[in-house]
Design an enzyme around this catalytic site. Structure first.
Site, PDB file in Angstrom:
ATOM      1  N   GLU A  43       0.875  -1.179   0.000  1.00 34.18           N
ATOM      2  CA  GLU A  43       0.000   0.000   0.000  1.00 34.18           C
ATOM      3  C   GLU A  43       0.907   1.222   0.000  1.00 34.18           C
ATOM      4  O   GLU A  43       1.792   1.352   0.852  1.00 34.18           O
ATOM      5  CB  GLU A  43      -0.927   0.043   1.215  1.00 34.18           C
ATOM      6  CG  GLU A  43      -1.890   1.233   1.127  1.00 34.18           C
ATOM      7  CD  GLU A  43      -2.759   1.437   2.378  1.00 34.18           C
ATOM      8  OE1 GLU A  43      -2.604   0.699   3.358  1.00 34.18           O
ATOM      9  OE2 GLU A  43      -3.586   2.369   2.357  1.00 34.18           O
ATOM     10  N   ASP A 117      -3.087  11.840  -2.033  1.00 39.39           N
ATOM     11  CA  ASP A 117      -3.182  13.308  -2.073  1.00 39.39           C
ATOM     12  C   ASP A 117      -3.591  13.741  -3.484  1.00 39.39           C
ATOM     13  O   ASP A 117      -3.014  13.279  -4.475  1.00 39.39           O
ATOM     14  CB  ASP A 117      -1.825  13.927  -1.695  1.00 39.39           C
ATOM     15  CG  ASP A 117      -1.425  13.571  -0.264  1.00 39.39           C
ATOM     16  OD1 ASP A 117      -2.322  13.364   0.573  1.00 39.39           O
ATOM     17  OD2 ASP A 117      -0.217  13.471   0.010  1.00 39.39           O
ATOM     18  N   TYR A 194      -9.299   7.543   6.163  1.00 40.26           N
ATOM     19  CA  TYR A 194      -9.869   8.634   5.371  1.00 40.26           C
ATOM     20  C   TYR A 194     -11.234   8.250   4.803  1.00 40.26           C
ATOM     21  O   TYR A 194     -12.130   9.065   4.711  1.00 40.26           O
ATOM     22  CB  TYR A 194      -8.903   9.037   4.242  1.00 40.26           C
ATOM     23  CG  TYR A 194      -7.930  10.114   4.662  1.00 40.26           C
ATOM     24  CD1 TYR A 194      -7.000   9.874   5.671  1.00 40.26           C
ATOM     25  CD2 TYR A 194      -7.933  11.363   4.069  1.00 40.26           C
ATOM     26  CE1 TYR A 194      -6.108  10.853   6.067  1.00 40.26           C
ATOM     27  CE2 TYR A 194      -7.040  12.356   4.462  1.00 40.26           C
ATOM     28  CZ  TYR A 194      -6.129  12.096   5.459  1.00 40.26           C
ATOM     29  OH  TYR A 194      -5.260  13.070   5.858  1.00 40.26           O
ATOM     30  N   GLU A 195     -11.374   7.008   4.426  1.00 43.70           N
ATOM     31  CA  GLU A 195     -12.650   6.549   3.853  1.00 43.70           C
ATOM     32  C   GLU A 195     -13.767   6.702   4.889  1.00 43.70           C
ATOM     33  O   GLU A 195     -14.868   7.157   4.572  1.00 43.70           O
ATOM     34  CB  GLU A 195     -12.497   5.089   3.419  1.00 43.70           C
ATOM     35  CG  GLU A 195     -13.708   4.502   2.742  1.00 43.70           C
ATOM     36  CD  GLU A 195     -13.394   3.133   2.134  1.00 43.70           C
ATOM     37  OE1 GLU A 195     -12.209   2.726   2.140  1.00 43.70           O
ATOM     38  OE2 GLU A 195     -14.312   2.477   1.658  1.00 43.70           O
TER      39      GLU A 195
END
Ligand code: SAM
Length: 222
Positions: A43, A117, A194-195
């Site tokens: 990742e 980002d 973040y999700e």
């Protein structure tokens, strides 16, 4: 991402047995860093690492490498690993620009990009992790049967990626603009930090899966 520098994070990352220094020269020998000889999934831009570690706990036969460029962010993942160590997870603190210095051709079987980002200004487009320059780096390290999975809530970055990925010679196997309401693509989905944050604000989550057509795989992995 606004970065708060954490005192002691640099030293903790440097000394941790879970973090492999990019200089350690495991290129071509990453499987020796793990007890199992399974596929290697990475990742890029792992952040605090919840996605990667949840995935790793579910799939002990797969080796996972989390890549994050900031020590103060990686340190949060490290703290989780110290509480609940996973034998099939290692971390690399480095910029993804260096991927092909660290992995050999075909050594990686899957690449995850989560909430990368967006770099919205045109002049920064090459910094986006789905730009052609980065896709070319992924192509160098991905195995012929490997693929890339990308999730974001940023529609601008997603639309850019849907154009850039085929233009760079990759094939988009599947995509959705609303992952959480797409039964097939959402099956077994693991939410990232973040999700969770963005979907709780009502933002739909986009996802795509892409691979390199067989005729275009790197001929000479080295
Ligand atoms: N993936 C996590 C998630 O979904 O919760 C974190 C998303 S955060 C917006 C993006 C992360 O990618 C940040 O931690 C940032 O430091 C990292 N990152 C951005 N560009 C990178 C690069 N070129 N190499 C390594 N990490 C990068």
């Amino acid at each position: 991402m606004r970065l708060r520098k954490i005192k002691g994070a640099d030293a903790a990352v440097l000394e941790s047995p879970f973090c492999i220094p990019p200089s350690e020269q495991l290129k071509g020998a990453w499987r020796t860093a793990f007890a199992c000889d399974g596929p290697i999934h990475i990742e890029i831009g792992m952040g605090k690492g919840r996605f990667l570690m949840t995935l790793a706990a579910r799939n002990p036969q797969i080796s996972y490498i989390g890549i994050e460029r900031y020590e103060s962010v990686l340190y949060r993942a490290l703290q989780k690993m110290e509480q609940t160590p996973l034998p099939n997870v290692r971390f690399l603190c480095m910029d993804a620009l260096l991927l092909s210095d660290v992995f050999a051709g075909g050594e990686v079987d899957r690449i995850y990009l989560n909430f990368s980002d967006p770099w919205p200004k045109d002049r920064h487009a090459a910094r986006r992790l789905t730009s052609k320059a980065f896709l070319d780096r992924y192509r160098q390290i991905l195995s012929p049967a490997g693929h890339l999975e990308f999730k974001t809530d940023n529609r601008g970055l997603f639309d850019f990626s849907l154009q850039e990925i085929p233009a760079a010679g990759w094939r988009i196997q599947a995509h959705t603009y609303d992952l959480h309401h797409d039964g097939a693509m959402n099956a077994e989905n693991i939410m990232t930090e973040y999700e969770e944050k963005f979907s709780s604000l009502g933002n739909p989550i986009c996802k795509l899966i892409a691979s390199i057509p067989v005729s275009q795989n790197a001929k000479d992995p080295s």
